[in-house]
Design a protein around this motif. Structure first.
Motif, PDB file in Angstrom:
ATOM      1  N   THR A 124       0.908  -0.955   0.101  1.00 37.97           N
ATOM      2  CA  THR A 124      -0.145  -0.023  -0.004  1.00 37.97           C
ATOM      3  C   THR A 124       0.793   1.284  -0.183  1.00 37.97           C
ATOM      4  O   THR A 124       0.501   2.120  -0.659  1.00 37.97           O
ATOM      5  CB  THR A 124      -0.919  -0.007   1.283  1.00 37.97           C
ATOM      6  N   ILE A 125       2.120   1.195   0.900  1.00 41.79           N
ATOM      7  CA  ILE A 125       2.937   2.260   0.905  1.00 41.79           C
ATOM      8  C   ILE A 125       3.417   2.710  -0.637  1.00 41.79           C
ATOM      9  O   ILE A 125       3.301   3.696  -1.062  1.00 41.79           O
ATOM     10  CB  ILE A 125       3.933   2.361   1.944  1.00 41.79           C
ATOM     11  N   ARG A 126       3.953   1.452  -1.304  1.00 38.40           N
ATOM     12  CA  ARG A 126       4.588   1.758  -2.520  1.00 38.40           C
ATOM     13  C   ARG A 126       3.423   2.367  -3.581  1.00 38.40           C
ATOM     14  O   ARG A 126       3.596   3.187  -4.539  1.00 38.40           O
ATOM     15  CB  ARG A 126       5.157   0.626  -2.939  1.00 38.40           C
ATOM     16  N   GLU A 127       2.141   1.738  -3.512  1.00 39.56           N
ATOM     17  CA  GLU A 127       1.198   2.397  -4.402  1.00 39.56           C
ATOM     18  C   GLU A 127       0.777   3.594  -4.070  1.00 39.56           C
ATOM     19  O   GLU A 127       0.723   4.340  -5.101  1.00 39.56           O
ATOM     20  CB  GLU A 127      -0.036   1.458  -4.269  1.00 39.56           C
ATOM     21  N   GLN A 128       0.737   4.111  -2.820  1.00 41.75           N
ATOM     22  CA  GLN A 128       0.231   5.557  -2.539  1.00 41.75           C
ATOM     23  C   GLN A 128       1.437   6.600  -2.711  1.00 41.75           C
ATOM     24  O   GLN A 128       1.102   7.573  -2.736  1.00 41.75           O
ATOM     25  CB  GLN A 128      -0.043   5.558  -1.011  1.00 41.75           C
ATOM     26  N   LEU A 129       2.646   6.037  -2.656  1.00 42.04           N
ATOM     27  CA  LEU A 129       3.748   6.962  -3.078  1.00 42.04           C
ATOM     28  C   LEU A 129       4.047   6.859  -4.578  1.00 42.04           C
ATOM     29  O   LEU A 129       5.068   7.602  -5.046  1.00 42.04           O
ATOM     30  CB  LEU A 129       5.060   6.677  -2.190  1.00 42.04           C
ATOM     31  N   ASP A 130       3.088   6.293  -5.260  1.00 45.31           N
ATOM     32  CA  ASP A 130       3.533   6.148  -6.739  1.00 45.31           C
ATOM     33  C   ASP A 130       3.775   7.497  -7.265  1.00 45.31           C
ATOM     34  O   ASP A 130       4.517   7.649  -8.366  1.00 45.31           O
ATOM     35  CB  ASP A 130       2.394   5.333  -7.542  1.00 45.31           C
ATOM     36  N   GLY A 131       3.240   8.586  -7.178  1.00 42.14           N
ATOM     37  CA  GLY A 131       3.412   9.555  -7.682  1.00 42.14           C
ATOM     38  C   GLY A 131       4.405  10.773  -7.263  1.00 42.14           C
ATOM     39  O   GLY A 131       4.423  11.842  -7.469  1.00 42.14           O
ATOM     40  N   ASN A 132       5.165  10.185  -6.526  1.00 43.93           N
ATOM     41  CA  ASN A 132       6.552  10.638  -5.740  1.00 43.93           C
ATOM     42  C   ASN A 132       7.657   9.972  -6.449  1.00 43.93           C
ATOM     43  O   ASN A 132       7.766   8.868  -6.093  1.00 43.93           O
ATOM     44  CB  ASN A 132       6.581  10.951  -4.323  1.00 43.93           C
ATOM     45  N   ILE A 133       8.544  10.498  -7.337  1.00 44.59           N
ATOM     46  CA  ILE A 133       9.904  10.094  -7.680  1.00 44.59           C
ATOM     47  C   ILE A 133      10.923  10.195  -7.048  1.00 44.59           C
ATOM     48  O   ILE A 133      11.113  11.521  -6.934  1.00 44.59           O
ATOM     49  CB  ILE A 133       9.655  10.300  -9.199  1.00 44.59           C
ATOM     50  N   CYS A 134      11.617   9.099  -6.656  1.00 47.22           N
ATOM     51  CA  CYS A 134      12.945   9.436  -6.068  1.00 47.22           C
ATOM     52  C   CYS A 134      13.859   8.909  -7.138  1.00 47.22           C
ATOM     53  O   CYS A 134      14.032   7.855  -7.763  1.00 47.22           O
ATOM     54  CB  CYS A 134      13.250   8.334  -4.880  1.00 47.22           C
ATOM     55  N   ARG A 135      14.643  10.008  -7.730  1.00 49.52           N
ATOM     56  CA  ARG A 135      15.530   9.485  -8.894  1.00 49.52           C
ATOM     57  C   ARG A 135      16.788   9.041  -8.340  1.00 49.52           C
ATOM     58  O   ARG A 135      17.641   8.513  -8.894  1.00 49.52           O
ATOM     59  CB  ARG A 135      15.898  11.148  -9.574  1.00 49.52           C
ATOM     60  N   CYS A 136      17.048   8.814  -7.182  1.00 54.30           N
ATOM     61  CA  CYS A 136      18.083   8.146  -6.586  1.00 54.30           C
ATOM     62  C   CYS A 136      17.834   6.824  -6.211  1.00 54.30           C
ATOM     63  O   CYS A 136      18.779   5.944  -5.617  1.00 54.30           O
ATOM     64  CB  CYS A 136      18.649   9.061  -5.320  1.00 54.30           C
TER      65      CYS A 136
END
Length: 168
Positions: A124-136
């Motif tokens: 769920t955390i991964r799905e909910q943070l889908d709109g935030n990109i970490c380029r690192c």
């Protein structure tokens, strides 16, 4: 147009162009530069703030849409004494940041996520943070940080409730 709203608990009034983006109002007019501009297309999430408690991407919203609203930026979540918000502390202690560019937006989205779903699992955390990109590509530690931040937010909430219960 005249814009009146609260930002980080403080009343703010300004004369703004109707087409001014919320992110530009926050960064340029208020000089709160913790809200980052990454893509200008609402794809990366670096500009995420809380509007009336809900995570939004400030690069795709007009400031005028938030007349009378309460906006919280990364600068507004810590305590008055300078201590970190539990989610910020979790990102620090779990190494949920590398370059730090995505971190403010990631933290703000994580706070909203935990408020809506306090016991979210990794999926769920991964799905909910889908709109935030970490380029690192620090997602593994970001997920751990959100889980630790959720526990910290729950503990802080319970600690705040304890004095009220003892006085009753």
């Amino acid at each position: 147009m005249q814009l009146s709203l609260k930002v980080n608990g403080k009343a703010v009034q300004a004369e703004v162009e109707p087409r001014l983006l919320l992110v530009d109002f926050i960064r340029q007019h208020l000089r709160l530069t913790g809200t980052h501009v990454g893509c200008d297309t609402s794809q990366c999430g670096a500009c995420t703030v809380l509007a009336n408690g809900m995570a939004i991407k400030a690069c795709s919203a007009l400031a005028a849409q938030f007349q009378g609203a309460e906006i919280t930026t990364i600068e507004g979540i810590g305590a008055a004494d300078g201590s970190l918000h539990p989610m910020q502390e979790a990102f620090r202690s779990c190494h949920g940041l590398q370059c730090g560019f995505c971190t403010p937006g990631m933290v703000m989205n994580a706070i909203d996520l935990v408020q809506r779903c306090p016991n979210a699992d990794e999926k769920t955390i991964r799905e909910q943070l889908d709109g935030n990109i970490c380029r690192c590509t620090g997602y593994h530690n970001i997920v751990k940080a959100v889980q630790a931040g959720a526990a910290g937010m729950q503990a802080a909430s319970q600690a705040q409730a304890q004095p009220a219960l003892q006085g009753a």
